[in-house]
Design a protein around this motif. Sequence first.
Motif, PDB file in Angstrom:
ATOM      1  N   LEU A 102       0.832  -1.209   0.000  1.00 11.38           N
ATOM      2  CA  LEU A 102       0.000   0.000   0.000  1.00 11.38           C
ATOM      3  C   LEU A 102       0.869   1.264   0.000  1.00 11.38           C
ATOM      4  O   LEU A 102       0.565   2.231  -0.701  1.00 11.38           O
ATOM      5  CB  LEU A 102      -0.945  -0.013   1.205  1.00 11.38           C
ATOM      6  CG  LEU A 102      -2.028  -1.084   1.164  1.00 11.38           C
ATOM      7  CD1 LEU A 102      -2.699  -1.219   2.522  1.00 11.38           C
ATOM      8  CD2 LEU A 102      -3.050  -0.792   0.075  1.00 11.38           C
ATOM      9  N   ARG A 103       1.949   1.237   0.769  1.00  9.59           N
ATOM     10  CA  ARG A 103       2.873   2.383   0.790  1.00  9.59           C
ATOM     11  C   ARG A 103       3.476   2.594  -0.594  1.00  9.59           C
ATOM     12  O   ARG A 103       3.556   3.716  -1.093  1.00  9.59           O
ATOM     13  CB  ARG A 103       3.967   2.160   1.832  1.00  9.59           C
ATOM     14  CG  ARG A 103       4.901   3.372   1.983  1.00  9.59           C
ATOM     15  CD  ARG A 103       6.036   3.115   2.943  1.00  9.59           C
ATOM     16  NE  ARG A 103       6.849   2.016   2.423  1.00  9.59           N
ATOM     17  CZ  ARG A 103       7.327   1.009   3.150  1.00  9.59           C
ATOM     18  NH1 ARG A 103       7.096   0.943   4.440  1.00  9.59           N
ATOM     19  NH2 ARG A 103       8.058   0.066   2.600  1.00  9.59           N
ATOM     20  N   GLU A 104       3.879   1.497  -1.243  1.00  4.71           N
ATOM     21  CA  GLU A 104       4.482   1.580  -2.578  1.00  4.71           C
ATOM     22  C   GLU A 104       3.499   2.103  -3.624  1.00  4.71           C
ATOM     23  O   GLU A 104       3.922   2.668  -4.633  1.00  4.71           O
ATOM     24  CB  GLU A 104       4.990   0.203  -3.020  1.00  4.71           C
ATOM     25  CG  GLU A 104       6.211  -0.267  -2.265  1.00  4.71           C
ATOM     26  CD  GLU A 104       6.550  -1.736  -2.558  1.00  4.71           C
ATOM     27  OE1 GLU A 104       6.018  -2.303  -3.527  1.00  4.71           O
ATOM     28  OE2 GLU A 104       7.350  -2.299  -1.793  1.00  4.71           O
ATOM     29  N   THR A 105       2.216   1.904  -3.387  1.00  4.61           N
ATOM     30  CA  THR A 105       1.213   2.361  -4.351  1.00  4.61           C
ATOM     31  C   THR A 105       0.580   3.691  -3.929  1.00  4.61           C
ATOM     32  O   THR A 105      -0.476   4.062  -4.422  1.00  4.61           O
ATOM     33  CB  THR A 105       0.117   1.288  -4.569  1.00  4.61           C
ATOM     34  OG1 THR A 105      -0.490   0.968  -3.317  1.00  4.61           O
ATOM     35  CG2 THR A 105       0.703   0.041  -5.210  1.00  4.61           C
ATOM     36  N   GLY A 106       1.236   4.387  -3.003  1.00  3.38           N
ATOM     37  CA  GLY A 106       0.818   5.739  -2.649  1.00  3.38           C
ATOM     38  C   GLY A 106      -0.321   5.835  -1.647  1.00  3.38           C
ATOM     39  O   GLY A 106      -0.946   6.876  -1.526  1.00  3.38           O
ATOM     40  N   ARG A 107      -0.584   4.774  -0.922  1.00  3.42           N
ATOM     41  CA  ARG A 107      -1.670   4.788   0.066  1.00  3.42           C
ATOM     42  C   ARG A 107      -1.092   4.684   1.476  1.00  3.42           C
ATOM     43  O   ARG A 107      -1.313   3.711   2.194  1.00  3.42           O
ATOM     44  CB  ARG A 107      -2.659   3.671  -0.233  1.00  3.42           C
ATOM     45  CG  ARG A 107      -3.374   3.907  -1.568  1.00  3.42           C
ATOM     46  CD  ARG A 107      -4.313   2.798  -1.930  1.00  3.42           C
ATOM     47  NE  ARG A 107      -3.529   1.693  -2.512  1.00  3.42           N
ATOM     48  CZ  ARG A 107      -4.023   0.495  -2.747  1.00  3.42           C
ATOM     49  NH1 ARG A 107      -5.260   0.198  -2.438  1.00  3.42           N
ATOM     50  NH2 ARG A 107      -3.269  -0.434  -3.297  1.00  3.42           N
ATOM     51  N   ALA A 108      -0.344   5.716   1.826  1.00  2.35           N
ATOM     52  CA  ALA A 108       0.408   5.712   3.080  1.00  2.35           C
ATOM     53  C   ALA A 108      -0.493   5.620   4.307  1.00  2.35           C
ATOM     54  O   ALA A 108      -0.144   4.929   5.273  1.00  2.35           O
ATOM     55  CB  ALA A 108       1.286   6.961   3.164  1.00  2.35           C
ATOM     56  N   GLU A 109      -1.622   6.280   4.286  1.00  2.00           N
ATOM     57  CA  GLU A 109      -2.502   6.249   5.461  1.00  2.00           C
ATOM     58  C   GLU A 109      -3.011   4.833   5.730  1.00  2.00           C
ATOM     59  O   GLU A 109      -2.973   4.351   6.861  1.00  2.00           O
ATOM     60  CB  GLU A 109      -3.682   7.209   5.271  1.00  2.00           C
ATOM     61  CG  GLU A 109      -4.525   7.364   6.519  1.00  2.00           C
ATOM     62  CD  GLU A 109      -5.592   8.423   6.364  1.00  2.00           C
ATOM     63  OE1 GLU A 109      -6.693   8.197   6.889  1.00  2.00           O
ATOM     64  OE2 GLU A 109      -5.323   9.471   5.720  1.00  2.00           O
ATOM     65  N   GLU A 110      -3.470   4.168   4.687  1.00  2.00           N
ATOM     66  CA  GLU A 110      -3.943   2.791   4.855  1.00  2.00           C
ATOM     67  C   GLU A 110      -2.777   1.863   5.210  1.00  2.00           C
ATOM     68  O   GLU A 110      -2.934   0.932   6.007  1.00  2.00           O
ATOM     69  CB  GLU A 110      -4.659   2.301   3.604  1.00  2.00           C
ATOM     70  CG  GLU A 110      -5.325   0.951   3.804  1.00  2.00           C
ATOM     71  CD  GLU A 110      -6.053   0.429   2.578  1.00  2.00           C
ATOM     72  OE1 GLU A 110      -6.590  -0.686   2.681  1.00  2.00           O
ATOM     73  OE2 GLU A 110      -6.067   1.095   1.525  1.00  2.00           O
ATOM     74  N   ALA A 111      -1.609   2.131   4.645  1.00  2.69           N
ATOM     75  CA  ALA A 111      -0.425   1.331   4.974  1.00  2.69           C
ATOM     76  C   ALA A 111      -0.129   1.429   6.467  1.00  2.69           C
ATOM     77  O   ALA A 111       0.124   0.421   7.129  1.00  2.69           O
ATOM     78  CB  ALA A 111       0.777   1.809   4.158  1.00  2.69           C
ATOM     79  N   GLY A 112      -0.195   2.640   6.987  1.00  2.00           N
ATOM     80  CA  GLY A 112       0.040   2.853   8.414  1.00  2.00           C
ATOM     81  C   GLY A 112      -0.919   2.056   9.276  1.00  2.00           C
ATOM     82  O   GLY A 112      -0.535   1.508  10.318  1.00  2.00           O
ATOM     83  N   HIS A 113      -2.165   1.985   8.856  1.00  4.86           N
ATOM     84  CA  HIS A 113      -3.169   1.203   9.576  1.00  4.86           C
ATOM     85  C   HIS A 113      -2.718  -0.256   9.701  1.00  4.86           C
ATOM     86  O   HIS A 113      -2.763  -0.842  10.786  1.00  4.86           O
ATOM     87  CB  HIS A 113      -4.514   1.292   8.842  1.00  4.86           C
ATOM     88  CG  HIS A 113      -5.509   0.272   9.279  1.00  4.86           C
ATOM     89  ND1 HIS A 113      -6.205   0.377  10.460  1.00  4.86           N
ATOM     90  CD2 HIS A 113      -5.911  -0.895   8.692  1.00  4.86           C
ATOM     91  CE1 HIS A 113      -7.000  -0.683  10.587  1.00  4.86           C
ATOM     92  NE2 HIS A 113      -6.845  -1.457   9.523  1.00  4.86           N
ATOM     93  N   TRP A 114      -2.270  -0.855   8.597  1.00  5.87           N
ATOM     94  CA  TRP A 114      -1.852  -2.255   8.619  1.00  5.87           C
ATOM     95  C   TRP A 114      -0.565  -2.458   9.395  1.00  5.87           C
ATOM     96  O   TRP A 114      -0.404  -3.461  10.094  1.00  5.87           O
ATOM     97  CB  TRP A 114      -1.757  -2.808   7.198  1.00  5.87           C
ATOM     98  CG  TRP A 114      -3.126  -3.032   6.653  1.00  5.87           C
ATOM     99  CD1 TRP A 114      -3.787  -2.277   5.727  1.00  5.87           C
ATOM    100  CD2 TRP A 114      -4.045  -4.050   7.053  1.00  5.87           C
ATOM    101  NE1 TRP A 114      -5.048  -2.777   5.518  1.00  5.87           N
ATOM    102  CE2 TRP A 114      -5.237  -3.872   6.312  1.00  5.87           C
ATOM    103  CE3 TRP A 114      -3.981  -5.111   7.949  1.00  5.87           C
ATOM    104  CZ2 TRP A 114      -6.345  -4.703   6.470  1.00  5.87           C
ATOM    105  CZ3 TRP A 114      -5.071  -5.950   8.101  1.00  5.87           C
ATOM    106  CH2 TRP A 114      -6.240  -5.735   7.357  1.00  5.87           C
ATOM    107  N   PHE A 115       0.369  -1.511   9.296  1.00  8.27           N
ATOM    108  CA  PHE A 115       1.597  -1.614  10.083  1.00  8.27           C
ATOM    109  C   PHE A 115       1.276  -1.570  11.584  1.00  8.27           C
ATOM    110  O   PHE A 115       1.843  -2.330  12.373  1.00  8.27           O
ATOM    111  CB  PHE A 115       2.591  -0.503   9.723  1.00  8.27           C
ATOM    112  CG  PHE A 115       3.242  -0.661   8.381  1.00  8.27           C
ATOM    113  CD1 PHE A 115       3.732  -1.884   7.947  1.00  8.27           C
ATOM    114  CD2 PHE A 115       3.374   0.436   7.535  1.00  8.27           C
ATOM    115  CE1 PHE A 115       4.347  -2.021   6.711  1.00  8.27           C
ATOM    116  CE2 PHE A 115       3.988   0.308   6.293  1.00  8.27           C
ATOM    117  CZ  PHE A 115       4.475  -0.917   5.887  1.00  8.27           C
ATOM    118  N   ARG A 116       0.350  -0.671  11.984  1.00  6.54           N
ATOM    119  CA  ARG A 116      -0.030  -0.579  13.394  1.00  6.54           C
ATOM    120  C   ARG A 116      -0.720  -1.857  13.868  1.00  6.54           C
ATOM    121  O   ARG A 116      -0.460  -2.345  14.970  1.00  6.54           O
ATOM    122  CB  ARG A 116      -0.921   0.645  13.635  1.00  6.54           C
ATOM    123  CG  ARG A 116      -0.156   1.970  13.632  1.00  6.54           C
ATOM    124  CD  ARG A 116      -1.023   3.149  14.059  1.00  6.54           C
ATOM    125  NE  ARG A 116      -2.111   3.415  13.134  1.00  6.54           N
ATOM    126  CZ  ARG A 116      -1.995   4.096  11.983  1.00  6.54           C
ATOM    127  NH1 ARG A 116      -0.812   4.584  11.630  1.00  6.54           N
ATOM    128  NH2 ARG A 116      -3.032   4.294  11.209  1.00  6.54           N
TER     129      ARG A 116
END
Length: 127
Positions: A104-118
Motif C-alpha cells: 500500500l505504501r508503494e502504491t501511494g496509500r500511506a494512510e492505509e499502509a500505516g493502519h496495517w503496520f499498526r
Amino acid sequence: MVGLGLLLDEKDLPEEAKHWIRKAAKKSDSEAMLILAILLRNTGHLEEAEHWLRKAVEQGNTNASVALGLLLQDTERTEEAEHWLRKAADAGNTIAMNNLGALLRETGRAEEAGHWFRLALKAQDSD
C-alpha cells in the motif's frame, strides 16, 4: 514424504526434493503444497508454484495466501497481490499485514499502509 524432501533439498538435490514433496502435496497436504511452491519458485517454475499456492489457499492456508500475494507482486500483478495479502491480513496473519502495508505504501496509500503496520505491531505485541 515432506521430511525426506526437505532433507534432499538441504543436500542440494532440488529435483528429488520436489518429487517427494509433490507426492505429499498431491495427497492434499496444504503445508506440502506451500513448501513445494516455494521450491518451485526458487528454481524459476513460477506458473507451477502459483498453481500449488492457489490449491493451498483453497484449503485455507493463510501462509500460502501470503506467498501467493508476494509471487503476484513480484510478477507485477499488484491488484491481485493486494487481494491475497489482504485476505491473509484480515485472517490475522501479521506477515501479511506487514507486506500489505508495504504494498500500500508503494502504491501511494500511506494512510492505509500505516493502519496495517499498526495492526501488525499490535498483534505482535500481544503474542
